[in-house]
Design an enzyme around this catalytic site. Structure first.
Site, PDB file in Angstrom:
ATOM      1  N   ALA A   1       3.303  46.515  46.590  1.00  0.00           N
ATOM      2  CA  ALA A   1       2.611  45.721  47.317  1.00  0.00           C
ATOM      3  C   ALA A   1       3.007  46.197  48.766  1.00  0.00           C
ATOM      4  O   ALA A   1       4.026  46.802  48.950  1.00  0.00           O
ATOM      5  CB  ALA A   1       3.209  44.108  47.150  1.00  0.00           C
TER       6      ALA A   1
ATOM      7  N   GLU B   1      -0.638  48.337  35.071  1.00  0.00           N
ATOM      8  CA  GLU B   1      -1.914  47.692  34.702  1.00  0.00           C
ATOM      9  C   GLU B   1      -2.138  46.756  36.089  1.00  0.00           C
ATOM     10  O   GLU B   1      -1.197  46.631  36.879  1.00  0.00           O
ATOM     11  CB  GLU B   1      -1.611  46.516  33.629  1.00  0.00           C
ATOM     12  CG  GLU B   1      -0.165  45.714  33.863  1.00  0.00           C
ATOM     13  CD  GLU B   1      -0.049  45.015  32.657  1.00  0.00           C
ATOM     14  OE1 GLU B   1      -0.083  45.382  31.418  1.00  0.00           O
ATOM     15  OE2 GLU B   1       0.654  44.066  32.700  1.00  0.00           O
TER      16      GLU B   1
ATOM     17  N   ASN C   1      -9.308  44.746  41.556  1.00  0.00           N
ATOM     18  CA  ASN C   1      -8.300  44.838  42.577  1.00  0.00           C
ATOM     19  C   ASN C   1      -8.638  46.021  43.431  1.00  0.00           C
ATOM     20  O   ASN C   1      -8.878  47.070  42.920  1.00  0.00           O
ATOM     21  CB  ASN C   1      -6.935  44.997  42.108  1.00  0.00           C
ATOM     22  CG  ASN C   1      -5.806  44.933  42.980  1.00  0.00           C
ATOM     23  OD1 ASN C   1      -5.916  45.427  44.025  1.00  0.00           O
ATOM     24  ND2 ASN C   1      -4.760  44.130  42.822  1.00  0.00           N
TER      25      ASN C   1
ATOM     26  N   TYR D   1      -4.866  54.315  43.081  1.00  0.00           N
ATOM     27  CA  TYR D   1      -4.665  54.733  41.635  1.00  0.00           C
ATOM     28  C   TYR D   1      -5.567  56.012  41.133  1.00  0.00           C
ATOM     29  O   TYR D   1      -5.086  56.853  40.521  1.00  0.00           O
ATOM     30  CB  TYR D   1      -4.441  53.639  40.613  1.00  0.00           C
ATOM     31  CG  TYR D   1      -3.658  52.751  41.009  1.00  0.00           C
ATOM     32  CD1 TYR D   1      -2.474  53.004  41.585  1.00  0.00           C
ATOM     33  CD2 TYR D   1      -3.972  51.133  40.835  1.00  0.00           C
ATOM     34  CE1 TYR D   1      -1.500  51.877  42.072  1.00  0.00           C
ATOM     35  CE2 TYR D   1      -2.972  50.098  41.197  1.00  0.00           C
ATOM     36  CZ  TYR D   1      -1.760  50.325  41.691  1.00  0.00           C
ATOM     37  OH  TYR D   1      -0.924  49.430  42.165  1.00  0.00           O
TER      38      TYR D   1
END
Length: 159
Positions: free
Chosen positions: A82, A115, A120, A126
């Site tokens: 985060a 995951e 998102n 990613y």
């Protein structure tokens, strides 16, 4: 007039003493509607497990992001990542992700898993660093209103 140079991102190994800051960042970064944020006791319980590590990012002395991961045998998993909304777009997430990849290799992992909630925005990051879809978990996340959301499982070879 020249724009001010961006402040460098500093990464350090974190510990249980950093959990209040980690939880503050997580609460600010994760929309509660999706049920993704962990509680401080959940984080503490995870940190007690073998192979788990925490990285904390700061800019100008202020914690602004974190990543929690674990390695077991030849595989690693990114558990949480985060960035505080005020620091998003400054490369914090990418720096943390690259550091997790490097540390996973140091711990002899050959594959890194994660995951993420389908939809998102982090999925773009990613994919940029080589993660590919490995599977899907239907209804994995439960939002505050009871609605469920699918999770994508992503993996990246560490070579």
């Amino acid at each position: 007039m020249n724009a001010a140079a961006p402040q460098p991102i500093e990464l350090r190994e974190g510990g249980v003493q950093d959990l209040p800051s980690v939880c503050r960042i997580m609460q600010a970064a994760f929309d509660p509607a999706f049920g993704e944020a962990w509680t401080q006791p959940q984080c503490m319980g995870m940190m007690a497990l073998t192979g788990v590590w925490l990285l904390v990012a700061s800019i100008d002395g202020r914690d602004c992001g974190f990543a929690m991961a674990r390695a077991m045998l030849d595989e690693a998993e990114l558990l949480l990542l985060a960035t505080d909304p005020g620091a998003q777009g400054r490369g914090v997430g990418g720096a943390l992700l690259r550091a997790v990849i490097a540390e996973s290799r140091n711990r002899r992992a050959t594959k890194l898993h994660l995951e993420v909630r389908q939809g998102n925005a982090a999925i773009r990051l990613y994919h940029r660093v080589g993660f590919e879809k490995a599977g899907e978990r239907r209804g994995y996340y439960r939002g505050t209103n009871g609605q469920t959301f699918n999770a994508l499982t992503l993996a990246r070879a560490l070579g």
